[in-house]
Design a protein around this motif. Structure first.
Motif, PDB file in Angstrom:
ATOM      1  N   ASP A 213       0.923  -1.234   0.089  1.00 39.06           N
ATOM      2  CA  ASP A 213       0.078   0.014  -0.052  1.00 39.06           C
ATOM      3  C   ASP A 213       0.956   1.333   0.210  1.00 39.06           C
ATOM      4  O   ASP A 213       0.206   2.434  -0.315  1.00 39.06           O
ATOM      5  CB  ASP A 213      -0.834  -0.072   1.244  1.00 39.06           C
ATOM      6  CG  ASP A 213      -2.110  -1.009   1.456  1.00 39.06           C
ATOM      7  OD1 ASP A 213      -2.381  -1.513   0.234  1.00 39.06           O
ATOM      8  OD2 ASP A 213      -2.207  -1.611   2.341  1.00 39.06           O
ATOM      9  N   ASP A 215       3.167   4.221  -0.883  1.00 35.59           N
ATOM     10  CA  ASP A 215       3.809   5.081  -1.980  1.00 35.59           C
ATOM     11  C   ASP A 215       4.567   6.146  -1.526  1.00 35.59           C
ATOM     12  O   ASP A 215       4.192   6.922  -0.503  1.00 35.59           O
ATOM     13  CB  ASP A 215       2.571   5.746  -2.709  1.00 35.59           C
ATOM     14  CG  ASP A 215       1.836   4.954  -3.693  1.00 35.59           C
ATOM     15  OD1 ASP A 215       0.342   5.057  -3.725  1.00 35.59           O
ATOM     16  OD2 ASP A 215       2.331   3.988  -4.232  1.00 35.59           O
ATOM     17  N   MET A 219       9.005   7.762  -6.322  1.00 31.06           N
ATOM     18  CA  MET A 219       9.327   6.399  -6.482  1.00 31.06           C
ATOM     19  C   MET A 219       9.298   5.889  -7.756  1.00 31.06           C
ATOM     20  O   MET A 219       8.207   6.302  -8.566  1.00 31.06           O
ATOM     21  CB  MET A 219       8.973   5.582  -5.387  1.00 31.06           C
ATOM     22  CG  MET A 219       7.614   5.109  -5.756  1.00 31.06           C
ATOM     23  SD  MET A 219       6.932   3.976  -4.338  1.00 31.06           S
ATOM     24  CE  MET A 219       5.485   3.514  -5.017  1.00 31.06           C
ATOM     25  N   TYR A 221       9.097   1.935 -10.058  1.00 34.97           N
ATOM     26  CA  TYR A 221       8.696   0.396  -9.893  1.00 34.97           C
ATOM     27  C   TYR A 221       9.809  -0.634 -10.542  1.00 34.97           C
ATOM     28  O   TYR A 221      10.116  -0.222 -11.659  1.00 34.97           O
ATOM     29  CB  TYR A 221       7.266  -0.023 -10.138  1.00 34.97           C
ATOM     30  CG  TYR A 221       6.149   0.824  -9.349  1.00 34.97           C
ATOM     31  CD1 TYR A 221       5.382   0.087  -8.339  1.00 34.97           C
ATOM     32  CD2 TYR A 221       5.718   2.025  -9.562  1.00 34.97           C
ATOM     33  CE1 TYR A 221       4.595   0.591  -7.679  1.00 34.97           C
ATOM     34  CE2 TYR A 221       4.892   2.902  -8.824  1.00 34.97           C
ATOM     35  CZ  TYR A 221       4.185   1.927  -7.879  1.00 34.97           C
ATOM     36  OH  TYR A 221       3.319   2.646  -7.020  1.00 34.97           O
ATOM     37  N   THR A 271       7.466   3.602 -14.613  1.00 34.79           N
ATOM     38  CA  THR A 271       6.685   4.683 -13.767  1.00 34.79           C
ATOM     39  C   THR A 271       5.656   4.203 -12.979  1.00 34.79           C
ATOM     40  O   THR A 271       5.190   4.579 -11.974  1.00 34.79           O
ATOM     41  CB  THR A 271       6.179   5.868 -14.815  1.00 34.79           C
ATOM     42  OG1 THR A 271       5.487   4.915 -15.699  1.00 34.79           O
ATOM     43  CG2 THR A 271       7.147   6.506 -15.329  1.00 34.79           C
ATOM     44  N   ASN A 272       5.129   2.879 -13.239  1.00 36.27           N
ATOM     45  CA  ASN A 272       4.035   2.056 -12.524  1.00 36.27           C
ATOM     46  C   ASN A 272       4.204   0.692 -12.646  1.00 36.27           C
ATOM     47  O   ASN A 272       5.195   0.128 -13.463  1.00 36.27           O
ATOM     48  CB  ASN A 272       2.783   2.663 -12.972  1.00 36.27           C
ATOM     49  CG  ASN A 272       2.406   2.189 -14.602  1.00 36.27           C
ATOM     50  OD1 ASN A 272       2.325   1.089 -14.673  1.00 36.27           O
ATOM     51  ND2 ASN A 272       2.607   3.204 -15.536  1.00 36.27           N
ATOM     52  N   TRP A 273       3.588  -0.140 -11.837  1.00 39.53           N
ATOM     53  CA  TRP A 273       3.818  -1.390 -11.498  1.00 39.53           C
ATOM     54  C   TRP A 273       3.493  -2.148 -12.886  1.00 39.53           C
ATOM     55  O   TRP A 273       4.065  -2.924 -13.200  1.00 39.53           O
ATOM     56  CB  TRP A 273       3.138  -2.050 -10.246  1.00 39.53           C
ATOM     57  CG  TRP A 273       3.071  -3.487 -10.318  1.00 39.53           C
ATOM     58  CD1 TRP A 273       1.954  -4.391 -10.351  1.00 39.53           C
ATOM     59  CD2 TRP A 273       4.291  -4.363 -10.450  1.00 39.53           C
ATOM     60  NE1 TRP A 273       2.195  -5.816 -10.488  1.00 39.53           N
ATOM     61  CE2 TRP A 273       3.763  -5.806 -10.404  1.00 39.53           C
ATOM     62  CE3 TRP A 273       5.817  -4.315 -10.321  1.00 39.53           C
ATOM     63  CZ2 TRP A 273       4.455  -6.934 -10.295  1.00 39.53           C
ATOM     64  CZ3 TRP A 273       6.478  -5.394 -10.303  1.00 39.53           C
ATOM     65  CH2 TRP A 273       5.848  -6.595 -10.135  1.00 39.53           C
ATOM     66  N   ILE A 353      10.205  -0.904  -0.517  1.00 38.90           N
ATOM     67  CA  ILE A 353      10.669   0.240  -1.084  1.00 38.90           C
ATOM     68  C   ILE A 353      12.130   0.751  -0.453  1.00 38.90           C
ATOM     69  O   ILE A 353      12.111   0.753   1.007  1.00 38.90           O
ATOM     70  CB  ILE A 353       9.591   1.523  -0.874  1.00 38.90           C
ATOM     71  CG1 ILE A 353       8.269   1.164  -1.485  1.00 38.90           C
ATOM     72  CG2 ILE A 353      10.026   2.764  -1.324  1.00 38.90           C
ATOM     73  CD1 ILE A 353       7.297   2.001  -1.087  1.00 38.90           C
ATOM     74  N   LYS A 424      10.550   0.763  -5.829  1.00 40.56           N
ATOM     75  CA  LYS A 424       9.805  -0.270  -5.110  1.00 40.56           C
ATOM     76  C   LYS A 424       9.726  -1.537  -6.000  1.00 40.56           C
ATOM     77  O   LYS A 424       9.455  -1.651  -7.084  1.00 40.56           O
ATOM     78  CB  LYS A 424       8.224   0.395  -4.952  1.00 40.56           C
ATOM     79  CG  LYS A 424       7.240  -0.625  -4.353  1.00 40.56           C
ATOM     80  CD  LYS A 424       5.713   0.104  -4.140  1.00 40.56           C
ATOM     81  CE  LYS A 424       5.191  -1.013  -3.130  1.00 40.56           C
ATOM     82  NZ  LYS A 424       3.748  -0.385  -2.753  1.00 40.56           N
TER      83      LYS A 424
END
Length: 720
Positions: A213, A215, A219, A221, A271-273, A353, A424
């Motif tokens: 959860d 953030d 960060m 990924y 930039t995102n999972w 992270i 992360k």
């Protein structure tokens, strides 16, 4: 708090306190722990685990044991609340961060209540006595006329009261009592009573914060591609298709640091999972597997364990000359009992992270079982001092031992150092199941004999890879593994064999990564021990319960078995095709015994009922004891009848829940849990209920069908 030089404002903000009043620390988690008053050094957090009562009456405890579902966020404050005479909702909790001052901070070995039972209660009792003395002085009355209740001190004759917050400053000026008087267990209002877990509403409504959860601003990924053969080396990386994925930033060669070796890997940064994961799936990496295809297989490993069973092992303990006696007797048995490698498969996969900052400091947000162990591993890997590392521990969505193995955390450290930004790392379910680490597969080579209708001789030869050896590199070639040897020793399980007994060990090594799994070695060797005791009982013509009662002189063990016999109606007449099996095992200072009833069904059996009796000494919440034991039953049956982990040609054969099945709700049998109130020192409850499950099931199957199961897992629907 940025680091150990935290300001007063930082500390107050983090703990939720308004201002300092009475602060107490604990010297250690040992029985002889002492409580000490914290003076202005608290501004630097230079203290051990402590409680703080501020001038607004807020009560805060630093919890040194991360919560992975076992309930430490209730158990630890319960110990304090009991002695302070406050309710659970009056105690705030903050998680420790791995620094030495907090002592042992690892949730494992079912140790939380065991280790904190006296220290936390002493701190609460000391605070209560100091607050009471402060109030008595304020009123100029005898201390004996005052008592604590609901966050206040009451003058009993007049009914006057002063809140803890009003007394905190005065109390902080008093000497800390060296031996505060702990409450008599008969006066407990919280400990040993049913209390609702106050953390449940947040968990079921989604407000609770787990590692996944979190953030952090700025960060990125990382989805990591590991070698399918665990330790393969990279030949080439083709990332052309990966770079076409929107949101993919970079492809980085990285590594997976494990205690016994470091393996190569490739990370896709996004930039995102979802971008990182999609990019990982598009990645084309060629691997050099060397000789792993030939050497890394579970078939080869177990073949070596069976060869080792033909030879003598290293003695851990022996009474009499077992080999000579075994050679001379007529009625004897010999058998091998096998347990597989197992994955932990927590619902929340591994994630972390890490932000390696420009000044070399490291900040971490992660669901880890032991912030102290994590701090040690990060400092060693990053070559930084503990003062340069800050660990923020989140709630854990399950662990079972896996999240005290920090490969995923060190992967994030490596990537953040390379990328110079917070990273992360998230493992997929496939990563978790196919990469390990695992519970080691083990073999129990059993020998025993019977004389004059009684079991008189017994030998347990434990064979397999060693956690002490692989993970800690702490096992000498001529030394029996001390962890597992003590687990199966006569001293632990209290069996007494009149003629001869022996415990021995052989180390069969593997490059398959291993680590502790729920109940550690007890889950492996309870299987061989308790099924073989059953075999010997039948050889002697004895009822399995009666045979155990004859071998055990210990009163606590006897009480557990007697209670099991009563609650499971051991002597009742069974319907045709039914069978009952029992097993008993001691682990983590608790004794657990189980009776399982099965019924023949086509080519297999169905599990009708499981009755477990546990003596864990003093406990905090009986509901939690039962919940943990139910979890152990489900996990123990799963380990017996579902899928193990196997390797073929260097690659794990399982990748997700479709190949590594977990017992579902509709498969769960009726369960009864009974607690023996022995008044002994607290034992564990998170793991001891598991070891007797598989052997009780195996013994029940024999009772119903005449078929003796010696290898786990087996197909309960087809025992042919």
């Amino acid at each position: 708090m940025e680091n150990i030089k935290a300001t007063r404002r930082d500390f107050l903000k983090t703990t939720g306190l308004t201002s300092f009043g009475l602060a107490l620390g604990i010297s250690s988690f040992a029985k002889d722990a002492t409580v000490k008053k914290i003076v202005p050094a608290i501004l630097k957090l230079e203290i051990n685990p402590f409680i703080v009562i501020d001038t607004a009456g807020n009560i805060t405890i630093i919890n040194p044991r991360p919560d992975m579902g076992q309930g430490s966020t209730q158990a630890v404050p319960s110990l304090l609340a009991e002695e302070l005479e406050v309710s659970l909702d009056q105690v705030k909790i903050a998680q420790s961060d791995g620094k030495d001052k907090y002592g042992n901070q690892t949730s494992g070995g079912s140790s939380s209540v065991r280790s904190l039972w006296e220290p936390i209660r002493k701190a609460g009792a000391a605070a209560r006595e100091m607050l009471t003395e402060a109030a008595a002085k304020r009123w100029n009355v005898p201390v004996s006329e005052c008592s604590a209740k609901d966050g206040a001190i009451i003058h009993n004759p007049t009914g006057r009261s002063l809140g803890f917050g009003e007394l905190a400053d005065d109390a902080s000026k008093l000497e800390v009592p060296k031996n505060p008087k702990l409450k008599d267990p008969k006066d407990f209002k919280i400990i040993g009573k049913y209390n609702k877990r106050l953390d449940v509403p947040e968990r079921v409504t989604g407000k609770a914060v787990y590692g996944l959860d979190v953030d952090i601003p700025g960060m990125v990924y990382a989805a990591i591609l590991h070698s399918p053969s665990l330790h393969g080396k990279i030949i080439s990386i083709d990332d052309a298709e990966t770079k076409k994925v929107k949101g993919v930033l970079k492809v980085v060669k990285t590594e997976r640091p494990m205690p016994h070796r470091t393996s190569e890997a490739v990370a896709v940064i996004g930039t995102n999972w979802w971008a990182a994961l999609k990019g990982k799936k598009a990645l084309n990496v060629k691997w050099d597997n060397g000789d792993l295809e030939k050497t890394l297989s579970t078939d080869k490993y177990f073949a070596e364990t069976y060869e080792a069973a033909k030879k003598d092992g290293i003695n851990y303990e022996e009474k009499g000359d077992f080999s000579a006696k075994y050679a001379s007797v007529e009625k004897k048995l010999e058998a091998n009992y096998e347990t597989p490698f197992l994955a932990h498969a927590p619902i929340e996969p591994e994630n972390a992270i890490v932000h390696v900052k420009d000044d070399g400091s490291v900040e971490i947000w992660a669901p880890i079982q032991g912030p102290d162990w994590a701090l040690r591993d990060v400092c060693a890997y990053m070559k930084v001092a503990p003062e340069k590392v800050k660990i923020n521990v989140t709630l854990l969505g399950g662990a079972f031992g896996r999240k005290a193995y920090h490969d995923f955390l060190l992967e994030a450290c490596h990537l953040s150092r390379e990328l110079k930004k917070p990273v992360k790392v998230i493992w997929t379910r496939e990563d978790d199941i196919s990469q390990g680490p695992y519970r080691p597969g083990m073999l129990s080579h059993m020998q025993g004999f019977v004389e004059n209708g009684s079991i008189t001789g017994y030998h347990h030869h434990a064979i397999g890879e060693s956690i002490v050896g692989q993970v800690f590199k702490g096992l000498k070639s001529d030394e029996a593994d001390p962890w597992l040897s003590e687990e199966i020793s006569m001293n632990n399980n209290k069996y007494t064999f009149p003629a001869a007994s022996k415990i021995s060990w052989t180390n069969v090594k593997t490059d398959i990564p291993i680590v502790w799994w729920r109940s550690v070695y007890a889950s492996n060797f309870g299987w061989g021990q308790e099924c073989f005791i059953d075999e010997l009982a039948h050889l002697a013509g004895k009822d399995p319960l009666k045979a155990r009662m004859e071998l055990i002189k210990d009163d606590r063990f006897k009480k557990v078995l007697e209670t099991l016999a009563e609650k499971a109606a051991w002597g009742e007449k069974l319907s045709e095709g039914q069978g009952k099996g029992i097993a008993v095992f001691k682990s983590f200072d608790s004794i657990s015994a189980t009776c399982i009833t099965v019924t023949k069904k086509d080519q297999g059996v169905s599990i009708d009922k499981v009755v477990t009796v546990i003596d864990c000494g003093y406990y905090v919440n009986p509901d939690n004891v039962k919940a943990q034991t139910e979890g152990n039953i489900v996990m123990g049956i799963t380990a017996a009848i579902k899928d193990g982990i196997t390797f073929t040609n260097g690659v794990c054969d399982q990748s997700n829940y479709h190949q590594y099945n977990i017992m579902r709700l509709n498969e769960t049998p009726k369960m009864e849990i009974h607690i023996v109130d022995s008044g002994a020192n607290p034992g564990g409850v998170g793991e001891p209920g598991l070891p007797p499950i598989a052997p009780a099931l195996g013994n029940a199957i024999f009772a119903a069908t005449g078929k003796r199961m010696r290898k786990l897992p087996f197909d309960i629907n087809n025992l042919a």
